[in-house]
Write an enzyme that holds these catalytic residues in place. Structure first.
Site, mmCIF file in Angstrom:
data_model
loop_
_atom_site.group_PDB
_atom_site.id
_atom_site.type_symbol
_atom_site.label_atom_id
_atom_site.label_comp_id
_atom_site.label_asym_id
_atom_site.label_seq_id
_atom_site.Cartn_x
_atom_site.Cartn_y
_atom_site.Cartn_z
ATOM 1 N N ARG A 1 49.939 72.888 61.175
ATOM 2 C CA ARG A 1 49.717 73.070 59.729
ATOM 3 C C ARG A 1 48.494 72.277 59.253
ATOM 4 O O ARG A 1 47.915 72.586 58.224
ATOM 5 C CB ARG A 1 50.953 72.629 58.945
ATOM 6 C CG ARG A 1 52.173 73.481 59.179
ATOM 7 C CD ARG A 1 52.012 74.886 58.600
ATOM 8 N NE ARG A 1 53.208 75.675 58.805
ATOM 9 C CZ ARG A 1 53.435 76.423 59.887
ATOM 10 N NH1 ARG A 1 52.535 76.496 60.849
ATOM 11 N NH2 ARG A 1 54.565 77.101 60.007
ATOM 12 N N ALA B 1 53.869 48.577 49.780
ATOM 13 C CA ALA B 1 53.985 49.937 49.245
ATOM 14 C C ALA B 1 52.822 50.825 49.691
ATOM 15 O O ALA B 1 53.034 51.941 50.162
ATOM 16 C CB ALA B 1 54.057 49.870 47.728
ATOM 17 N N ARG C 1 59.759 51.192 46.673
ATOM 18 C CA ARG C 1 58.449 51.852 46.792
ATOM 19 C C ARG C 1 57.896 51.876 48.222
ATOM 20 O O ARG C 1 56.825 52.434 48.450
ATOM 21 C CB ARG C 1 57.429 51.177 45.860
ATOM 22 C CG ARG C 1 57.184 49.726 46.206
ATOM 23 C CD ARG C 1 56.578 48.943 45.056
ATOM 24 N NE ARG C 1 56.403 47.544 45.408
ATOM 25 C CZ ARG C 1 57.379 46.644 45.440
ATOM 26 N NH1 ARG C 1 58.607 46.983 45.129
ATOM 27 N NH2 ARG C 1 57.135 45.410 45.781
ATOM 28 N N ASP D 1 47.754 42.864 48.859
ATOM 29 C CA ASP D 1 48.160 42.642 47.475
ATOM 30 C C ASP D 1 47.414 41.474 46.855
ATOM 31 O O ASP D 1 47.874 40.888 45.890
ATOM 32 C CB ASP D 1 49.677 42.405 47.397
ATOM 33 C CG ASP D 1 50.102 41.161 48.174
ATOM 34 O OD1 ASP D 1 49.230 40.524 48.800
ATOM 35 O OD2 ASP D 1 51.298 40.820 48.143
ATOM 36 N N ASN D 2 46.270 41.147 47.445
ATOM 37 C CA ASN D 2 45.543 40.002 46.894
ATOM 38 C C ASN D 2 44.047 40.137 47.126
ATOM 39 O O ASN D 2 43.592 40.866 48.019
ATOM 40 C CB ASN D 2 46.057 38.698 47.517
ATOM 41 C CG ASN D 2 45.733 38.593 48.986
ATOM 42 O OD1 ASN D 2 44.639 38.166 49.367
ATOM 43 N ND2 ASN D 2 46.650 39.009 49.852
ATOM 44 N N CYS E 1 29.840 44.381 44.565
ATOM 45 C CA CYS E 1 29.107 45.113 43.522
ATOM 46 C C CYS E 1 30.069 45.507 42.403
ATOM 47 O O CYS E 1 29.693 45.548 41.233
ATOM 48 C CB CYS E 1 28.441 46.354 44.109
ATOM 49 S SG CYS E 1 27.195 45.985 45.359
ATOM 50 N N CYS F 1 52.019 42.927 40.123
ATOM 51 C CA CYS F 1 53.198 43.788 40.098
ATOM 52 C C CYS F 1 54.473 42.969 39.947
ATOM 53 O O CYS F 1 55.487 43.460 39.468
ATOM 54 C CB CYS F 1 53.257 44.624 41.381
ATOM 55 S SG CYS F 1 51.864 45.750 41.577
#
Lengths: 91, 306
Positions: free
Chosen positions: B13, B40, B72, B131-132, B174, B188
């Site tokens: 597929r 997540a 999540r 996450d940082n 940038c 979060c």
């Protein structure tokens, strides 16, 4: 000049874009917008003393981060586009 | 174990997609990708890449699975949380069950300047699912130093952002010259996160990686890449239609690419394209980040964080 809001700044302001008369500097613009939309936007856009941009605010002038220009002292023109959004860390 | 017949059957597929084809599928099978962070964003990214048949996946995270992750993180289970299993260890096991043809290297590791280069030096692409900002500034410099394209993705509440960062820039510095501080209500943990936005942003990041792999070239040198900073429709312009087909646009007769053909112009992620999405208000925007002509990283090659 044109202001473009993204992410939660749209929720706070209720706007995607708006046209405003260009103030002399970016700091004057951030102060003007913070006064118009209140403490929540001010907390994001400006430092606690109101003299610098907020730590997580990305502020682009015509696509360039203002720290690559003259920071909040960057001067503004009527044809400028300012984009405002927070830099997000969550993963 | 990966016979041609088995590969075609498993991925039929996907290889039927005109944008991928059998050549594209072969490239995916040869590709090496690092997923940094397995929360997540990372759990979804790693699973999608494994299901797509990426040849080698390096997955890295230092944390263990907690019950509050399950809202999540699609791969993990209540049993993983009950056993406080390391994310990397559990992910490797689940990925093996999902697609045993993919070579997965799982590392339980606290990333710092001493090890980040080794994590990315021998892969083709790097998916940032951390996450940082500390690690993102390390990845930015390590990837530039080693000529790797990486994909930044971040989420908060119901919105997220992603940007493909090729070695020629514009780079993360940038976009944001210095790491932001850890101010109030910016994570979060404090404001929460909608599971749908993490899945959506991870999906966009993986789509970018697949496009890069299939295109066989880094953003900027592949077909349809922008012509550099300022290539957008105006200063700081936001647009929504550059990288996606226009709804209702009728395909031209005979215009469909042959399987395995290079992506159509417009498909390759554009340098400096910063995509931001808000699922609660259903808005999608693409901004063009200009390269800083004096960028310490992607122009001057001065690596301050490594």
């Amino acid at each position: 000049m044109q202001i473009r809001y993204f992410a939660n700044y749209r929720t706070i302001t209720g706007r995607r874009t708006e046209e405003v008369a260009a103030p002399a500097t970016m700091l004057a613009l951030l102060e003007q917008l913070s006064t118009r939309y209140g403490a929540e936007l001010r907390r994001w856009l400006l430092s606690a003393d109101g003299l610098a941009k907020g730590e997580n605010a990305v502020i682009l002038l015509n696509g360039r981060h203002i720290e690559h220009l003259d920071g909040v002292a960057t001067t503004l023109k009527e044809e400028d586009v300012v984009s405002l959004f927070p830099l997000v860390a969550g993963g | 174990m990966t016979g041609q017949g088995a590969e075609e059957n498993r991925y039929i597929r996907q290889s039927t997609l005109a944008q991928i084809g059998t050549k594209g599928q072969r490239r995916i099978g040869q590709a090496r990708v690092a997923v940094i962070g397995l929360g997540a964003l990372g759990s979804v990214s790693a699973e999608l890449l494994a299901r797509a048949g990426v040849g080698f996946l390096r997955i890295v995270d230092k944390d263990f699975i907690s019950l509050h992750n399950l809202q999540r993180t699609l791969m993990y289970t209540e049993q993983d949380a009950a056993q406080s299993e390391f994310k990397a260890v559990a992910a490797k096991r689940h990925l093996a069950e999902i697609n045993s043809e993919v070579a997965v290297e799982a590392l339980v590791l606290d990333i710092d300047s001493s090890n980040v280069e080794a994590l990315i030096a021998d892969v083709d692409y790097v998916v940032d699912a951390t996450d940082n900002f500390k690690i993102r500034y390390l990845l930015n410099e390590a990837c530039h130093k080693h000529g790797k394209t990486w994909v930044y993705t971040g989420v908060l509440a119901a919105f997220g952002a992603t940007m493909v960062i090729p070695p020629q820039g514009p780079c993360f510095r940038c976009l944001s010259p210095t790491p932001p501080g850890s101010g109030k209500n910016l994570t979060c943990v404090e404001v929460g996160v909608l599971s749908s936005i993490t899945v959506t942003m991870a999906s966009i990041a993986v789509a970018s990686v697949i496009k890069l792999i299939v295109g066989g070239a880094d953003a900027g040198s592949g077909p349809g890449a922008g012509s550099g900073p300022g290539a957008d429709s105006g200063p700081g312009a936001a647009s929504t239609a550059d990288a996606v087909p226009k709804p209702g646009a009728a395909p031209k007769p005979g215009a469909a690419p042959k399987p395995g053909a290079a992506p159509k112009p417009g498909a390759a992620p554009k340098p400096g394209a910063y995509i931001t999405l808000d699922l609660w208000n259903m808005s999608y925007d693409e901004l063009h980040i200009q390269q800083n002509p004096n960028c310490p990283c992607c122009v001057k090659e001065e690596y301050e964080y490594l």
